[in-house]
Scaffold this motif. Sequence first.
Motif, PDB file in Angstrom:
ATOM      1  N   GLY A 186       0.811  -1.218   0.000  1.00 12.24           N
ATOM      2  CA  GLY A 186       0.000   0.000   0.000  1.00 12.24           C
ATOM      3  C   GLY A 186       0.849   1.274   0.000  1.00 12.24           C
ATOM      4  N   HIS A 187       0.196   2.364  -0.451  1.00 15.06           N
ATOM      5  CA  HIS A 187       0.808   3.702  -0.394  1.00 15.06           C
ATOM      6  C   HIS A 187       2.114   3.767  -1.206  1.00 15.06           C
ATOM      7  N   GLY A 193       1.160   6.869   3.923  1.00 10.17           N
ATOM      8  CA  GLY A 193       0.266   6.038   4.732  1.00 10.17           C
ATOM      9  C   GLY A 193       0.373   6.453   6.189  1.00 10.17           C
ATOM     10  N   GLU A 202       4.173   3.533   7.086  1.00 12.94           N
ATOM     11  CA  GLU A 202       3.445   2.356   6.575  1.00 12.94           C
ATOM     12  C   GLU A 202       3.979   1.936   5.206  1.00 12.94           C
ATOM     13  N   HIS A 256      -1.248  -3.549   4.130  1.00 11.92           N
ATOM     14  CA  HIS A 256      -1.341  -2.264   4.827  1.00 11.92           C
ATOM     15  C   HIS A 256      -1.046  -2.454   6.310  1.00 11.92           C
ATOM     16  N   GLU A 289      -8.345   4.533   3.600  1.00 14.02           N
ATOM     17  CA  GLU A 289      -7.461   3.948   2.574  1.00 14.02           C
ATOM     18  C   GLU A 289      -7.831   4.464   1.183  1.00 14.02           C
ATOM     19  N   SER A 292      -6.126   7.712  -0.518  1.00 12.07           N
ATOM     20  CA  SER A 292      -4.762   7.708  -1.051  1.00 12.07           C
ATOM     21  C   SER A 292      -4.564   8.622  -2.250  1.00 12.07           C
ATOM     22  N   GLU A 364      -4.503  -5.850   6.897  1.00 10.48           N
ATOM     23  CA  GLU A 364      -3.926  -4.832   7.777  1.00 10.48           C
ATOM     24  C   GLU A 364      -3.082  -5.641   8.754  1.00 10.48           C
TER      25      GLU A 364
END
Length: 416
Positions: A186-187, A193, A202, A256, A289, A292, A364
């Motif tokens: 993610g990110h 994040g 993150e 994440h 989320e 983003s 997560e």
Amino acid sequence: MRVSWPSVGLTALLALNMNAAVQAEPDVWVSEVRLGKHANHTRFVLSLSKKIEFEVFTLADPYRIVVDFPEVGWRIDPAAAQNAAGVVKGFRYGLYRPGRSRMVIDLEAPAVIANKFLLPRGKLNEYRLVLDLVPTERTKYLATAGWPKGVELAPAVAPEGVSDFELGADDPKLTNGKRIVVIDPGHGGVDPGATGVSGMYEKDLVLALGKSLRNALEATGKFTVVMTRDHDIFMSLKARVAVARRSKAAMFISLHADSAPGSSVKGASVYTLSEQASDREADALAHAENQSDIIAGVDLTKEPDIVSSILIDLAQRETKNNSVKFAKLLVPELQKVGTLTQKSHRFAGFRVLKAPDVPSVLIEVGYLTNAADESAMRANWWRRGMAQAIARAVDQYFKQSRQEQKTDAAAGRAGP
Ligand SMILES: [Zn+2]
């Protein structure tokens, strides 16, 4: 509808990853960011090692200033990004697309850029980029806010001419006898994040885990792994979904790490897609989320919504069932590595899980706001354990689906 997929998808993706590997260090870097509150303006100053071209524009809802430059290196204290002064709440920075860096400055209230200039500094050939921000009214802010012409969207990974909504490739799930699993850290880049109690981002944590997971999956000899990103770069949510579809993935895993206001909240959770969130926290998390793209300053007006059709609905139903099957296998495996939250499998409307024909889950892996979780997540043993656990669940999932296909065939039912 049966359509054959052009073979360019995976090749293009691999080429993208290769380019990333040979990336050179940028020769300009940002060495300092300073913020000053003055009587009637807030001054934002970036120290640069060289003179560079830059572009500044403002966006609304939330109020923010975007500064774009050629790719730069960042040698500033990440903690400085949390600093607030005057109308500035904080800022984010990083790679936005190959060759292009971005800084996004979050504003407390609407403000005009009264001055913007680049100033030589001292004898060291350094430069200062100065922005003076003066509070203004919302209507005046909106009159000038928006994307300037020619600002590009995040890189499209899709080969030209491939519709987003072509479904039903002839067994798209096997390439050279291996299944393709897409890992989505993610990110990235300008979107860090969540930030951990010790300052860990993150985006860095999930990239390291993603690479461990890639190793664990490839070590089985059964999977080919495609990463949505394998370095610190921003990717829009739509581009991530496109990677899953274009690479004909049999599974999409988004990684994440969560944050929560209470520092006592800890543990991992698995999420699958549903328009109806299973509870308020899951809904809030999906909303966060899904921000983003907004955080990174993506022009969402150019991101068309998914066109709904009966075909997509049908594919989606089967995909959702398969996503749930995988989530149920993941939960006990994750439990072997660490704690899980009370509701370990939940549902919510994550945009990144919306490939209609690729089973997708979002994990997560823990709470960056919890000291115990964060310190575990920094450790090699945790990363290896977590990667192995996810890989075991992936393996079980495909064993189980092969078994189901055999049973269906024996019972004379049509195959998938
Ligand atoms: Zn996240």
